[in-house]
Scaffold this active site. Structure first.
Site, PDB file in Angstrom:
ATOM      1  N   TYR A 160     -11.612  -0.747   3.195  1.00  0.00           N
ATOM      2  CA  TYR A 160     -10.834  -1.001   4.407  1.00  0.00           C
ATOM      3  C   TYR A 160      -9.651  -0.037   4.485  1.00  0.00           C
ATOM      4  O   TYR A 160      -9.433   0.621   5.508  1.00  0.00           O
ATOM      5  CB  TYR A 160     -10.348  -2.443   4.420  1.00  0.00           C
ATOM      6  CG  TYR A 160      -9.558  -2.824   5.652  1.00  0.00           C
ATOM      7  CD1 TYR A 160     -10.206  -3.107   6.845  1.00  0.00           C
ATOM      8  CD2 TYR A 160      -8.173  -2.901   5.618  1.00  0.00           C
ATOM      9  CE1 TYR A 160      -9.486  -3.443   7.990  1.00  0.00           C
ATOM     10  CE2 TYR A 160      -7.449  -3.250   6.753  1.00  0.00           C
ATOM     11  CZ  TYR A 160      -8.113  -3.524   7.931  1.00  0.00           C
ATOM     12  OH  TYR A 160      -7.397  -3.856   9.053  1.00  0.00           O
ATOM     13  N   ALA A 162      -9.242   2.826   2.989  1.00  0.00           N
ATOM     14  CA  ALA A 162      -9.684   4.218   3.119  1.00  0.00           C
ATOM     15  C   ALA A 162     -10.161   4.523   4.527  1.00  0.00           C
ATOM     16  O   ALA A 162      -9.840   5.576   5.104  1.00  0.00           O
ATOM     17  CB  ALA A 162     -10.790   4.508   2.114  1.00  0.00           C
ATOM     18  N   LYS A 164      -9.339   2.960   7.293  1.00  0.00           N
ATOM     19  CA  LYS A 164      -8.223   2.922   8.233  1.00  0.00           C
ATOM     20  C   LYS A 164      -7.368   4.184   8.118  1.00  0.00           C
ATOM     21  O   LYS A 164      -6.824   4.670   9.121  1.00  0.00           O
ATOM     22  CB  LYS A 164      -7.378   1.671   8.006  1.00  0.00           C
ATOM     23  CG  LYS A 164      -8.058   0.392   8.459  1.00  0.00           C
ATOM     24  CD  LYS A 164      -8.416   0.421   9.935  1.00  0.00           C
ATOM     25  CE  LYS A 164      -8.942  -0.898  10.437  1.00  0.00           C
ATOM     26  NZ  LYS A 164      -9.258  -0.903  11.876  1.00  0.00           N
TER      27      LYS A 164
END
Length: 255
Positions: A160, A162, A164
């Site tokens: 998540y 990474a 984002k």
């Protein structure tokens, strides 16, 4: 190529509940028409649609993990609204997968899912919507929902954090390339905010620790995040193109 302050045509991905619902409600209250995208939660999406002020809103279902599915979603939204002026990339997954507790098979599957939904769907919708905005010659806005976790790390949700971070980078690249067409692109990076999905955590034993992350002693509401998305989509926010707006109540300060 200036956008009007209201009456715009807005596509919000992942709008069946939570932040997506709050974003859709904010645009509708502003006088805009909203295409409410959902993946599988059609009943929740109908509740979102029913909650919207004004008229002319529409449900748009589709699997964004498939490039063809993303194209169908944009096509349906365009047909229903007569075009797209604003895209909000909100659809995301966030599955717990700390490395030390996760098998390799599960790890690989979780990463593929996060990349497909959080990053590739955002990239594909952005391409489709931006090309439409260019053809319309009306300018436009793209706002991506990123995360504080892209900067401070997500030890239990590394895919998540990474993906984002990649969404933030994508938004800045598109901000530069699309500016000549009057299209502004920005991202928001929320910290913890209250939704139905995280309510058990906030009401449980770790709730107080989560609230103490901010010196305000609370978490954000989805409506606070949605208000920032609405502003970044406004005519007056064009000069904020390329920004990553921190929305974390001073819980994480980056230089």
């Amino acid at each position: 190529m200036n956008l009007p302050p209201s009456g715009r045509r807005v596509l919000v991905s992942g709008a069946s509940r939570g932040l997506g619902r709050a974003v859709a409600q904010a645009f509708a209250a502003n006088g805009d028409r909203v295409a409410v995208h959902f993946g599988s939660r059609v009943d929740d999406a109908r509740l979102t649609l029913e909650s919207l002020a004004g008229t002319g809103h529409v449900l748009v279902g589709g699997d964004l993990t498939n490039p063809n599915g993303a194209a169908v979603v944009v096509e349906m939204a365009t047909e229903a609204l007569g075009g797209i002026d604003v895209l909000v990339n909100n659809a995301a997954v966030n599955t717990r997968h700390p490395l030390a507790e996760t098998s390799y098979e599960e790890w690989a599957a979780v990463w593929q899912q996060h990349v497909a939904v959080n990053l590739l769907a955002t990239a594909n919708l952005s391409h489709l919507a931006a090309r439409l905005m260019i053809d319309q010659n009306t300018g436009g806005r793209i706002v991506n929902i990123g995360s504080r976790g892209a900067f401070r790390g997500e030890p239990d949700h590394p895919a998540y954090g990474a993906t984002k971070a990649a969404v933030h980078a994508l938004g800045q690249s598109l901000a530069v390339s699309l500016a000549p067409y009057g299209i502004a692109v920005a991202s928001v990076a929320p910290g913890f905010f209250a939704t139905e999905r995280v309510a058990p955590r906030l009401e449980g034993p770790e709730g107080e620790a989560i609230r103490r992350q901010s010196p305000f002693g609370r978490v954000a509401s989805a409506e606070e995040v949605a208000a920032s998305v609405l502003w970044l989509s406004s005519p007056s926010a064009e000069w904020s193109s390329g920004t990553i707006l921190d929305l974390n109540g001073a819980s994480y300060l980056r230089s």
